[in-house]
Scaffold this motif. Sequence first.
Motif, short mmCIF file in Angstrom:
data_model
loop_
_atom_site.label_atom_id
_atom_site.label_comp_id
_atom_site.label_asym_id
_atom_site.label_seq_id
_atom_site.Cartn_x
_atom_site.Cartn_y
_atom_site.Cartn_z
N PRO A 244 30.17 90.65 -11.82
CA PRO A 244 30.27 90.79 -13.28
C PRO A 244 29.10 90.16 -14.04
O PRO A 244 28.93 90.44 -15.23
CB PRO A 244 31.59 90.09 -13.62
CG PRO A 244 31.82 89.15 -12.51
CD PRO A 244 31.26 89.80 -11.29
N MET A 245 28.29 89.36 -13.37
CA MET A 245 27.15 88.75 -14.04
C MET A 245 26.02 89.75 -14.28
O MET A 245 25.19 89.57 -15.16
CB MET A 245 26.63 87.55 -13.22
CG MET A 245 27.63 86.41 -13.13
SD MET A 245 27.09 85.08 -12.02
CE MET A 245 25.63 84.50 -12.86
N HIS B 213 23.09 96.11 -9.28
CA HIS B 213 23.63 95.23 -8.25
C HIS B 213 22.82 93.94 -8.22
O HIS B 213 21.58 93.96 -8.32
CB HIS B 213 23.60 95.89 -6.87
CG HIS B 213 24.43 95.16 -5.86
ND1 HIS B 213 23.91 94.18 -5.05
CD2 HIS B 213 25.75 95.26 -5.55
CE1 HIS B 213 24.87 93.72 -4.26
NE2 HIS B 213 26.00 94.36 -4.55
N TYR B 214 23.51 92.82 -8.05
CA TYR B 214 22.84 91.53 -8.11
C TYR B 214 21.75 91.35 -7.05
O TYR B 214 20.81 90.57 -7.23
CB TYR B 214 23.85 90.39 -8.02
CG TYR B 214 24.68 90.36 -6.75
CD1 TYR B 214 24.18 89.82 -5.57
CD2 TYR B 214 25.99 90.85 -6.74
CE1 TYR B 214 24.94 89.78 -4.42
CE2 TYR B 214 26.75 90.81 -5.59
CZ TYR B 214 26.24 90.28 -4.44
OH TYR B 214 26.99 90.24 -3.29
N ASP C 258 29.34 81.76 -14.92
CA ASP C 258 30.22 82.47 -15.85
C ASP C 258 29.45 83.17 -16.97
O ASP C 258 30.01 83.48 -18.01
CB ASP C 258 31.26 81.52 -16.44
CG ASP C 258 30.63 80.32 -17.16
OD1 ASP C 258 29.39 80.19 -17.11
OD2 ASP C 258 31.38 79.54 -17.76
N VAL C 259 28.16 83.41 -16.77
CA VAL C 259 27.38 84.13 -17.78
C VAL C 259 27.27 85.60 -17.38
O VAL C 259 27.52 85.98 -16.23
CB VAL C 259 25.96 83.54 -17.96
CG1 VAL C 259 26.03 82.08 -18.33
CG2 VAL C 259 25.10 83.75 -16.73
N GLU C 260 26.89 86.42 -18.34
CA GLU C 260 26.61 87.84 -18.09
C GLU C 260 25.22 88.16 -18.61
O GLU C 260 24.92 87.91 -19.79
CB GLU C 260 27.65 88.71 -18.78
CG GLU C 260 27.47 90.20 -18.52
CD GLU C 260 28.53 91.03 -19.23
OE1 GLU C 260 28.15 91.93 -20.03
OE2 GLU C 260 29.72 90.79 -18.99
N PHE C 261 24.37 88.69 -17.75
CA PHE C 261 23.00 88.98 -18.16
C PHE C 261 22.91 90.24 -19.00
O PHE C 261 23.61 91.22 -18.76
CB PHE C 261 22.10 89.11 -16.92
CG PHE C 261 21.68 87.79 -16.34
CD1 PHE C 261 20.61 87.10 -16.86
CD2 PHE C 261 22.39 87.24 -15.28
CE1 PHE C 261 20.23 85.88 -16.34
CE2 PHE C 261 22.01 86.02 -14.75
CZ PHE C 261 20.93 85.34 -15.28
N LYS C 262 22.01 90.19 -20.00
CA LYS C 262 21.70 91.39 -20.77
C LYS C 262 20.78 92.28 -19.94
O LYS C 262 19.98 91.81 -19.12
CB LYS C 262 21.00 91.01 -22.08
CG LYS C 262 21.78 90.03 -22.93
CD LYS C 262 23.00 90.65 -23.57
CE LYS C 262 22.64 91.48 -24.77
NZ LYS C 262 23.84 91.95 -25.51
N GLU C 263 20.87 93.57 -20.16
CA GLU C 263 20.12 94.50 -19.32
C GLU C 263 18.62 94.30 -19.41
O GLU C 263 17.91 94.53 -18.43
CB GLU C 263 20.48 95.94 -19.70
CG GLU C 263 19.89 96.98 -18.76
CD GLU C 263 20.47 98.36 -18.97
OE1 GLU C 263 20.09 99.28 -18.22
OE2 GLU C 263 21.32 98.52 -19.86
N ASP C 264 18.11 93.87 -20.57
CA ASP C 264 16.67 93.70 -20.75
C ASP C 264 16.21 92.26 -20.58
O ASP C 264 15.11 91.90 -20.98
CB ASP C 264 16.25 94.21 -22.13
CG ASP C 264 17.00 93.51 -23.27
OD1 ASP C 264 17.89 92.68 -22.98
OD2 ASP C 264 16.70 93.80 -24.44
N THR D 93 25.07 86.46 -22.17
CA THR D 93 26.25 86.20 -22.98
C THR D 93 27.10 85.16 -22.27
O THR D 93 27.04 85.01 -21.04
CB THR D 93 27.08 87.48 -23.22
OG1 THR D 93 27.55 87.96 -21.95
CG2 THR D 93 26.25 88.55 -23.89
N HIS D 94 27.90 84.43 -23.05
CA HIS D 94 28.67 83.32 -22.52
C HIS D 94 29.93 83.15 -23.36
O HIS D 94 29.94 83.49 -24.55
CB HIS D 94 27.83 82.03 -22.54
CG HIS D 94 28.43 80.88 -21.80
ND1 HIS D 94 29.25 79.96 -22.40
CD2 HIS D 94 28.33 80.51 -20.50
CE1 HIS D 94 29.63 79.06 -21.49
NE2 HIS D 94 29.10 79.37 -20.34
#
Length: 257
Positions: free
Chosen positions: A11-12, A17-18, A74-80, A186-187
């Motif tokens: 989900p990050m 894919h990571y 627990d963060v989510e990366f922005k696509e850019d 995002t957090h």
Amino acid sequence: MNRNSTDFLIPMFPFTHYSDFNILIVNQTTPDNIIISNYITVKIINVFEKGLSKSRNLALDNVDSKLCVIVDDDVEFKEDFEKNILNTFNAEPDAALISFRVETKLGKLYKKYPEHRKIDLKATDRLNIMSIEMVLNKPVIDKYNIRFNEMFGLGAKFEMGEEAIFIDRLYKNKLKIVMEPKVIVTHENDTTHTKIDLSNKYYVQGALFTALYAGNYLLWVFLKILFELKQHKIKINQVHKAIRAAIDGRKDFLNIK
């Protein structure tokens, strides 16, 4: 902590894919709860000790990338995010650290940030940079042998303040620190810092401001109290308790040091 697979990475990186990125995981865990990587780009270090600053230092000692993004799980990366990081470092190649913006899950800025790129940072700027905003230029920090102070951070004697002390070392070595108005992650809205009770928070502040400003520590404690009174984060009848806690933190820091 205590992970046994890399599934938490999924989900990050919701846009890919990571394994498309070079990732180093320091998993502070127990011998029966370890991670094994299935990807050459994902390196794992399982360790059986605690301490956030210890974890970050171990990561910095074992990574070979030039640019290092400090990440909580627990963060989510922005696509850019990658493009924004590279563009900023291409514009500021001698920066030791560039901090970026963080959004909440609701799409709002996590806190107040400068509207434009900022290079001449004030003390209040340096005190308020969070680890998940940081991207480090590793050859620069290695040249000056700068690492996190392991007395500070979750799992240590003083549970906060490791970012401020790290950045203060950069500043005192006259290294460039940049604040960039681009969002990279995002957090969730709340953090460990917002959950800590008043006595513990000011206990840490007493130690932190002593580490940063030595004899002027009490002035910075008062400034912190005035700011939090203005923000209605503490009440006037809590001021004495906060000051006493800060004095205790200073004493314990000096004794340990």
